[in-house]
Write an enzyme that holds these catalytic residues in place. Sequence first.
Site, PDB file in Angstrom:
ATOM      1  N   ASP A  15       0.786  -0.722   0.091  1.00 15.33           N
ATOM      2  CA  ASP A  15      -0.048   0.076   0.126  1.00 15.33           C
ATOM      3  C   ASP A  15       0.550   1.183   0.266  1.00 15.33           C
ATOM      4  OD1 ASP A  15      -2.071   1.078   0.096  1.00 15.33           O
ATOM      5  OD2 ASP A  15      -2.763   1.094   2.000  1.00 15.33           O
ATOM      6  N   ASN A  17       1.622   3.207  -3.337  1.00 17.19           N
ATOM      7  CA  ASN A  17       1.890   4.167  -4.706  1.00 17.19           C
ATOM      8  C   ASN A  17       1.665   5.702  -4.463  1.00 17.19           C
ATOM      9  OD1 ASN A  17       2.907   1.368  -4.677  1.00 17.19           O
ATOM     10  ND2 ASN A  17       1.596   0.467  -5.796  1.00 17.19           N
ATOM     11  N   TRP A  20       2.717   7.941  -2.601  1.00 19.18           N
ATOM     12  CA  TRP A  20       3.917   8.510  -2.866  1.00 19.18           C
ATOM     13  C   TRP A  20       4.465   8.413  -4.492  1.00 19.18           C
ATOM     14  CZ3 TRP A  20       7.457   7.745  -7.206  1.00 19.18           C
ATOM     15  CH2 TRP A  20       8.895   7.644  -7.375  1.00 19.18           C
ATOM     16  N   THR A  61     -10.550  -7.657  -5.115  1.00 24.23           N
ATOM     17  CA  THR A  61     -11.811  -7.402  -6.093  1.00 24.23           C
ATOM     18  C   THR A  61     -12.858  -5.756  -6.746  1.00 24.23           C
ATOM     19  OG1 THR A  61     -12.865  -8.494  -3.926  1.00 24.23           O
ATOM     20  CG2 THR A  61     -12.641  -9.809  -5.795  1.00 24.23           C
ATOM     21  N   ASN A  63     -10.441  -2.975  -6.453  1.00 20.61           N
ATOM     22  CA  ASN A  63      -9.864  -2.136  -6.724  1.00 20.61           C
ATOM     23  C   ASN A  63     -10.340  -2.138  -8.532  1.00 20.61           C
ATOM     24  OD1 ASN A  63      -6.651  -3.072  -5.550  1.00 20.61           O
ATOM     25  ND2 ASN A  63      -7.589  -1.778  -4.646  1.00 20.61           N
TER      26      ASN A  63
HETATM   27  C1  FPP Z   1      -1.644  -0.197  -3.454  1.00 24.16           C
HETATM   28  O1  FPP Z   1      -1.815   1.340  -3.098  1.00 24.16           O
HETATM   29  C2  FPP Z   1      -1.662  -1.106  -4.548  1.00 24.16           C
HETATM   30  C3  FPP Z   1      -2.027  -1.014  -5.440  1.00 24.16           C
HETATM   31  C4  FPP Z   1      -3.856  -1.760  -4.964  1.00 24.16           C
HETATM   32  C5  FPP Z   1      -1.595  -1.857  -6.776  1.00 24.16           C
HETATM   33  C6  FPP Z   1      -0.533  -2.919  -6.101  1.00 24.16           C
HETATM   34  C7  FPP Z   1      -0.118  -2.940  -7.138  1.00 24.16           C
HETATM   35  C8  FPP Z   1       1.842  -2.926  -8.038  1.00 24.16           C
HETATM   36  C9  FPP Z   1       2.461  -2.909  -6.678  1.00 24.16           C
HETATM   37  C10 FPP Z   1       2.638  -3.068  -9.049  1.00 24.16           C
HETATM   38  C11 FPP Z   1       2.005  -4.384  -9.805  1.00 24.16           C
HETATM   39  C12 FPP Z   1       2.674  -5.505  -9.092  1.00 24.16           C
HETATM   40  C13 FPP Z   1       3.086  -6.515  -9.477  1.00 24.16           C
HETATM   41  C14 FPP Z   1       2.458  -8.199  -9.034  1.00 24.16           C
HETATM   42  C15 FPP Z   1       3.900  -6.719 -11.088  1.00 24.16           C
HETATM   43  P1  FPP Z   1      -2.880   2.589  -2.955  1.00 24.16           P
HETATM   44  O2  FPP Z   1      -2.894   3.059  -4.986  1.00 24.16           O
HETATM   45  O3  FPP Z   1      -4.103   2.426  -3.039  1.00 24.16           O
HETATM   46  O4  FPP Z   1      -1.645   3.480  -2.537  1.00 24.16           O
HETATM   47  P2  FPP Z   1      -2.614   4.632  -1.610  1.00 24.16           P
HETATM   48  O5  FPP Z   1      -2.987   4.182  -0.478  1.00 24.16           O
HETATM   49  O6  FPP Z   1      -1.666   5.651  -1.349  1.00 24.16           O
HETATM   50  O7  FPP Z   1      -3.644   5.002  -2.638  1.00 24.16           O
END
Ligand code: FPP
Length: 234
Positions: A15, A17, A20, A61, A63
């Site tokens: 979590d 991304n 960040w 699911t 997402n």
């Molecule tokens: C949560 O961060 C992350 C995800 C829903 C996606 C994770 C996917 C990857 C790391 C890339 C692909 C995976 C692989 C195995 C190659 P968020 O978007 O909820 O972050 P936030 O809470 O800061 O908005």
Amino acid sequence: MVKENIPRHVGFIMDGNGRWAKEHGRPRTYGHKKGADVIHEIVSASFNGGIKAVSLYAFSTENWARPKEEVDSIFELLRKFLKKYAKELIDEEIKLIISGDLSALPENLRTECLERIADTSRFSDHVLNIAINYGSKAEIVHAVNKALEKGKKQISEEDISENSYTSGLPDIDLIVRTGGEQRLSNFFLWQSAYAELYFTDTYWPDFHKKQLNEAVEWYSLRQRRFGDVSPKQG
Ligand code: FPP
């Protein structure tokens, strides 16, 4: 990494991304790209450190509710990841499993998943389990229905374990959730019944080997009792 009391199976809720990316003035899709970039380091370090199975929460699911552009970019990252490491999975004898309903995924991603699964199904020492279009409650219902279809009249714990996506894997010993939230978000609830839970404020793209070592060291100092009075080795 520490040498004793290593978790056999670690689950990562990747979590942070999006946050960040925001903090770096970039689009959310860039945050996912940076998140995907650290996965190889973490999975390699885990296996080299003695961990047998790694589960990654890549797409839940829930997402699907995200903007289409973001959903598509995560699927594309997954496809590229599986393609890029196709040979390494075989060379390193890593079994790939995908937990989740693949039927709703784009054709090219589904094909990539099925090929990597077929290529690596003979391995067993190290397992990489990627959860895509996955939800734990749906998995449990699915497992119960599969057992009923096989003619079971009463469902046992073994029936659910054997009919889950992670059949044959040890239960999850340690869950690492990055990004500051403290919840499980429908991630392998059945398999995590006795898992130790490690929460860190670090965003997933900033989670490297050093941070992994800290989590495993924290785990190694936990005394796990599984409801008993005396500690057991995890
Ligand atoms: C949560 O961060 C992350 C995800 C829903 C996606 C994770 C996917 C990857 C790391 C890339 C692909 C995976 C692989 C195995 C190659 P968020 O978007 O909820 O972050 P936030 O809470 O800061 O908005």
